[in-house]
Design a protein around this motif. Structure first.
Motif, mmCIF file in Angstrom:
data_model
loop_
_atom_site.group_PDB
_atom_site.id
_atom_site.type_symbol
_atom_site.label_atom_id
_atom_site.label_comp_id
_atom_site.label_asym_id
_atom_site.label_seq_id
_atom_site.Cartn_x
_atom_site.Cartn_y
_atom_site.Cartn_z
ATOM 1 N N SER A 660 -3.860 -0.814 6.387
ATOM 2 C CA SER A 660 -3.454 -2.013 5.653
ATOM 3 C C SER A 660 -3.315 -1.733 4.163
ATOM 4 C CB SER A 660 -4.469 -3.135 5.882
ATOM 5 O OG SER A 660 -5.667 -2.889 5.176
ATOM 6 N N ILE A 661 -3.947 -0.647 3.701
ATOM 7 C CA ILE A 661 -3.798 -0.246 2.298
ATOM 8 C C ILE A 661 -2.687 0.783 2.156
ATOM 9 C CG2 ILE A 661 -4.952 0.803 0.319
ATOM 10 C CD1 ILE A 661 -5.978 -1.989 1.097
ATOM 11 N N THR A 662 -2.729 1.837 2.970
ATOM 12 C CA THR A 662 -1.759 2.928 2.816
ATOM 13 C C THR A 662 -0.345 2.509 3.213
ATOM 14 O OG1 THR A 662 -2.273 3.722 5.047
ATOM 15 C CG2 THR A 662 -3.529 4.660 3.211
ATOM 16 N N ASN A 663 -0.237 1.534 4.126
ATOM 17 C CA ASN A 663 1.083 1.130 4.600
ATOM 18 C C ASN A 663 1.213 -0.386 4.661
ATOM 19 O OD1 ASN A 663 3.703 1.653 5.497
ATOM 20 N ND2 ASN A 663 3.091 1.674 7.657
ATOM 21 N N GLY A 664 0.400 -1.073 3.863
ATOM 22 C CA GLY A 664 0.431 -2.523 3.860
ATOM 23 C C GLY A 664 0.749 -3.069 2.480
ATOM 24 N N LEU A 665 0.312 -4.309 2.235
ATOM 25 C CA LEU A 665 0.656 -4.975 0.983
ATOM 26 C C LEU A 665 -0.347 -4.716 -0.138
ATOM 27 C CD1 LEU A 665 1.843 -8.450 2.348
ATOM 28 C CD2 LEU A 665 3.233 -6.467 1.682
ATOM 29 N N GLY A 666 -1.491 -4.101 0.189
ATOM 30 C CA GLY A 666 -2.483 -3.837 -0.859
ATOM 31 C C GLY A 666 -2.149 -2.591 -1.655
ATOM 32 N N VAL A 667 -1.013 -2.599 -2.304
ATOM 33 C CA VAL A 667 -0.490 -1.395 -2.953
ATOM 34 C C VAL A 667 -1.410 -0.919 -4.074
ATOM 35 C CG1 VAL A 667 1.473 -0.423 -4.213
ATOM 36 C CG2 VAL A 667 1.853 -2.088 -2.376
ATOM 37 N N ALA A 668 -1.980 -1.833 -4.821
ATOM 38 C CA ALA A 668 -2.802 -1.435 -5.967
ATOM 39 C C ALA A 668 -3.990 -0.579 -5.562
ATOM 40 C CB ALA A 668 -3.294 -2.687 -6.699
ATOM 41 N N ALA A 669 -4.444 -0.696 -4.293
ATOM 42 C CA ALA A 669 -5.606 0.059 -3.836
ATOM 43 C C ALA A 669 -5.244 1.421 -3.262
ATOM 44 C CB ALA A 669 -6.369 -0.754 -2.786
ATOM 45 N N ARG A 670 -3.956 1.735 -3.135
ATOM 46 C CA ARG A 670 -3.566 3.025 -2.573
ATOM 47 C C ARG A 670 -4.055 4.171 -3.456
ATOM 48 N NH1 ARG A 670 2.690 1.924 -0.480
ATOM 49 N NH2 ARG A 670 2.151 0.162 0.907
ATOM 50 N N GLU A 671 -4.322 5.285 -2.823
ATOM 51 C CA GLU A 671 -4.904 6.415 -3.552
ATOM 52 C C GLU A 671 -4.006 6.877 -4.692
ATOM 53 O OE1 GLU A 671 -7.012 10.740 -2.596
ATOM 54 O OE2 GLU A 671 -5.845 9.697 -1.046
ATOM 55 N N VAL A 672 -2.700 6.851 -4.497
ATOM 56 C CA VAL A 672 -1.792 7.308 -5.543
ATOM 57 C C VAL A 672 -1.818 6.376 -6.751
ATOM 58 C CG1 VAL A 672 -0.254 8.550 -3.980
ATOM 59 C CG2 VAL A 672 0.140 6.110 -4.448
ATOM 60 N N CYS A 673 -2.268 5.145 -6.542
ATOM 61 C CA CYS A 673 -2.324 4.170 -7.632
ATOM 62 C C CYS A 673 -3.732 4.026 -8.208
ATOM 63 C CB CYS A 673 -1.850 2.799 -7.148
ATOM 64 S SG CYS A 673 -0.171 2.765 -6.473
ATOM 65 N N SER A 674 -4.729 4.178 -7.362
ATOM 66 C CA SER A 674 -6.104 3.908 -7.795
ATOM 67 C C SER A 674 -6.941 5.147 -8.025
ATOM 68 C CB SER A 674 -6.802 3.046 -6.736
ATOM 69 O OG SER A 674 -6.961 3.776 -5.524
ATOM 70 N N GLY A 675 -6.551 6.264 -7.397
ATOM 71 C CA GLY A 675 -7.384 7.463 -7.487
ATOM 72 C C GLY A 675 -8.546 7.424 -6.508
ATOM 73 N N LEU A 676 -8.568 6.444 -5.598
ATOM 74 C CA LEU A 676 -9.641 6.299 -4.619
ATOM 75 C C LEU A 676 -9.051 6.093 -3.234
ATOM 76 C CD1 LEU A 676 -11.960 3.827 -6.565
ATOM 77 C CD2 LEU A 676 -12.490 6.213 -6.063
ATOM 78 N N ARG A 677 -9.819 6.485 -2.207
ATOM 79 C CA ARG A 677 -9.411 6.245 -0.827
ATOM 80 C C ARG A 677 -10.127 4.971 -0.353
ATOM 81 N NH1 ARG A 677 -6.865 10.077 1.954
ATOM 82 N NH2 ARG A 677 -7.978 9.767 3.938
ATOM 83 N N ILE A 678 -9.392 3.878 -0.433
ATOM 84 C CA ILE A 678 -9.953 2.551 -0.164
ATOM 85 C C ILE A 678 -9.390 2.022 1.147
ATOM 86 C CG2 ILE A 678 -10.121 0.170 -1.006
ATOM 87 C CD1 ILE A 678 -9.771 1.269 -3.840
ATOM 88 N N ALA A 679 -10.241 1.368 1.917
ATOM 89 C CA ALA A 679 -9.816 0.640 3.107
ATOM 90 C C ALA A 679 -10.337 -0.784 2.989
ATOM 91 C CB ALA A 679 -10.346 1.305 4.374
#
Length: 765
Positions: A660-679
């Motif tokens: 839901s983060i890597t391929n969903g709408l929570g773009v700001a939490a993606r690793e390329v944007c945040s520097g963290l691996r968030i789920a």
């Protein structure tokens, strides 16, 4: 005859003795006459010394709550000049003390007509007060400034027939209702210069005494007001609290106390301690924790009062020095799991995104959105899923809890407790700054609940990890009443085709999770090729949600926690007098309808999904130490249960949350944007009245949720954020709640966003 004469003689003698005794009682004038030759007999009495309340410190040792030493001006009634033998000296002493304590007195002129017949009285009163006397036929009551206490006393003596001076200290002594040897505090926190002056002039102020005390202070609450909800505050103990905290010597005494106070205090618990005869632990003048940690750890923070003894005469006047029988045992200190610096950063981040929500409301194109109430509230909870340590807890609106303990800020407190207008009262009720929304706020969780519904469905065998259900964009069925029920998707009503549970979490499919909860075998808009399943049913769904502790308090070490609500058939029948429907099951499965959770409950449950399924009791206190810093108790990690879901099913749910983060709408939490691996999982939860848009559509305002964990492989933190009322303001769940959680995690790990992020990454404030 002789017997009759003897009886009359005896009766006459009894009457004479009684008359003589009555005359003695009416005519005695001295203490010796009243008390006889035993007036010099002394009796031992006991005094209490209050302990210093323990401190509360953050994880780095910064003081969050402390007891600051102060000096108080007190009066010992038995050492004052006698009201009978030395009334003039007593009045002068009390006038001087009222002046020192800055206490206004009251001058009463009765009858008021005396002012007209005594022109000198009118002139002197006007000279004393600087204001004309009111025109009235009743008695005149005038408030006298402390600086004019001596002048008012002189005036009352000069016109004693019509003028009376009511000294405020006399009133305080009467209200205190204490023994003559017990000091009564009339002024707290007096200046050190005044302390020296009082001690050097004790001969002129008999009965006055300087008593050492403490005042509670919260050094960082003005800078980080969100700490106030955690810390709570102290206040004067009330009658109900006094009854509850002082133990009874027997069950019969406890029952009597509880029953006698039930009409005012309601039902209460009372400790039974057979050895409690004597001085109780709490006195009517004591302070007690009222909220937050101050209340939850009252016994730990308070300590034990000391006991002194002294001798008093028959008039209860002290005649000896004070001897210590039991020394004071100061309260223990609390070391928290919370770092004040991180708490402050979480507070700033949440405030920032609340402001963004308000900006969006004001700039909305739709008129009904601009008409929403201002966006002012939100919650952020961060905890360690491995042991339940709460890392930050922010509830906005907040307040500075120093207003409860600082007399100089009494006006601020009164403004919050009793707003001047009806409109202000309604606004205060909406803002609820004294409410810790993290533990007391109960909200529909929206789509954040879907991860738990999916886990229950997998464990109960309703679906497997690879089961694919048809999602045409909405689900339509005919209820038993014949009414049509339509369940749209949460993001968009497009046809999602065949999806499994991972895809359903990524897409936040209402259709999928409603189907696994309530079944899709009754749906009328699915073709014959679609897989039909009966679903969990509400009873199994309720049982499954209870695995995650929904509907029950988490047991956090704070007072005022709400339990949330998981609706059942019985609940609806009892409360709403209605039968349960499949549509109700659908709504529960997507976090709407009657389902309510607290932000802390959601964070704790998400922590179990993120790790191995273990639920931990959340706690704010890490350890208890004594005043020398020695550890008295280390608060251990306390598992409260393990959800009965297989690890492979939890792994499947985590994969969906990561997708839901890597391929969903929570773009700001993606690793390329945040520097963290968030789920994690977003949620948009409708609330409030149904509104009509300009084009005739019926809509409701919604909250924005996101609960996530990081790092994905080995989670160290779970963060839940709720911003009230922004769900439908440019998809606030993805563009407000997700960035807020992301920034909180970056602050915790000390990670800065990538220098040159891809163009898909939003620019965050």
């Amino acid at each position: 005859m002789n017997r009759l004469i003897a009886l009359r003689a005896i009766l006459l003698l009894v009457v004479v003795v009684l008359v003589a005794r009555l005359a003695q009682l009416q005519l005695i004038t001295t203490d010796a006459q009243r008390f006889g030759p035993n007036i010099d007999v002394t009796t031992r009495r006991y005094l209490t010394n209050q302990p210093r309340r323990g401190e509360i410190l953050d994880a780095r040792g910064r003081i969050l709550a402390e007891s600051v030493p102060i000096y108080n001006l007190a009066v010992v009634p038995g050492q004052l000049p006698s009201a009978t033998t030395a009334p003039e000296q007593r009045a002068l002493t009390l006038a001087r003390l009222a002046q020192i304590a800055d206490l206004p007195a009251t001058l009463i002129i009765d009858p008021a007509s005396a002012v007209e017949t005594m022109p000198d009285l009118r002139a002197e009163v006007m000279a004393l007060t600087g204001a004309p006397l009111p025109a009235t036929t009743d008695s005149v009551t005038i408030t006298i400034a402390p600086a004019d206490s001596i002048g008012a006393l002189t005036l009352s003596r000069k016109y004693r027939e019509v003028v009376t001076l009511v000294n405020p200290i006399e009133q305080l002594l009467a209200q205190a209702n204490v023994r003559s040897y017990q000091p009564v505090i009339i002024k707290e926190d007096i200046a050190p210069e005044l302390v020296l002056a009082l001690r050097e002039n004790t001969n002129y102020l008999p009965g006055a005494r300087v008593v050492e005390g403490f005042r509670r202070r919260y050094p960082l609450s003005s800078e980080i007001p969100s700490l106030s909800h955690l810390l709570g505050y102290v206040g004067r103990i009330n009658a109900c609290e006094l009854t509850a905290v002082n133990p009874a010597s027997s069950w019969l005494r406890a029952l009597t106390d509880v029953t006698a106070n039930a009409p005012v205090c309601g039902l209460m618990t009372k400790e039974i301690e057979p050895t409690s005869i004597g001085l109780p632990p709490y006195l009517p003048s004591d302070l007690i924790g009222k909220d937050g940690l101050e209340a939850a750890y009252e016994k730990v923070l308070r300590g034990q009062m000391g006991i002194d003894s002294l001798l008093v005469d028959a008039l209860q006047r002290p005649v000896s020095g004070v001897t210590t029988l039991r020394p004071v045992a100061n309260g223990h200190n609390l070391i928290l799991t919370i770092d004040a610096q991180f708490q402050a950063e979480v507070e700033r981040i949440l405030q920032r995104w609340i402001r963004v929500g308000e900006e969006r409301r004001l700039a909305a194109k739709e008129a009904h959105k601009r008409a929403y109430a201002p966006i002012v509230a939100g919650v952020a909870v961060a905890l360690d899923p491995r042991d339940g340590r709460i890392l930050a807890m922010v509830s906005i609106p907040d307040y500075d809890n120093n207003i409860w303990v600082d007399p100089k800020r009494i006006a601020e407190l009164q403004a919050l407790l009793a707003p001047p207008s009806v409109e202000a009262q309604r606004e205060l009720q909406r803002l609820a700054p004294f409410t810790n929304r993290a533990i007391s706020g109960q909200y529909p969780p929206g789509s954040t609940i879907k991860q738990f519904v999916g886990a229950v469905a997998l464990q109960q065998g309703v679906i497997t990890a690879d089961t694919k259900l048809r999602d045409p964009g909405l689900l339509r069925l005919i209820e038993r009443s014949g009414a049509e029920f339509i369940l749209p998707n949460s993001v968009r009503n497009r046809d999602n085709g065949l999806i499994d549970v991972r895809d359903a979490l990524r897409l936040s499919s209402n259709v999928f999770f409603a189907s696994v909860a309530g079944g899709n075998d009754q749906a009328v808009n699915l073709d014959q090729r679609a897989l039909r399943i009966p679903g969990l049913g509400i009873d199994q769904l309720v049982e499954g949600l209870s695995w995650f502790n929904f509907g029950r308090a988490t047991g956090v070490d704070l007072v005022g926690e709400a339990s949330g609500r998981v609706p059942t058939r019985a609940w609806k029948a009892q409360v709403l007098r209605e039968a349960w429907t499949t549509g109700d099951t659908y709504n529960t499965a997507i976090g709407q309808g009657y389902l309510e959770v607290t932000p802390l409950q959601l964070a704790v449950a998400a922590g179990a999904i993120a790790t191995d399924g273990t639920l931990y009791r959340p706690h704010v206190v890490d350890r208890i130490v004594d005043e020398n810093g020695q550890v008295v108790q280390q608060i251990p990690a306390e598992p409260t249960g393990r959800i009965p879901v297989e690890q492979r099913h939890l792994a499947t749910i985590r994969e969906g949350l990561f997708a839901s983060i890597t391929n969903g709408l929570g773009v700001a939490a993606r690793e390329v944007c945040s520097g963290l691996r968030i789920a994690g999982k977003t949620g948009t939860a409708e609330f409030g009245p149904i509104l009509t848009t300009a084009d005739g559509r019926l809509v409701r305002q919604s909250h924005a949720w996101f609960v996530g964990f990081a790092p994905y492989e080995r989670p160290e933190i779970v963060v839940a954020v709720l911003v009230e009322g922004v769900g439908d303001l440019n998809d606030g769940s993805s563009t407000i709640a997700v960035p807020a959680v992301t920034q909180i995690m970056q602050a915790y790990f000390g990670v800065t966003p990538p220098t040159n992020p891809p163009s898909i990454c939003p620019v965050l404030p």
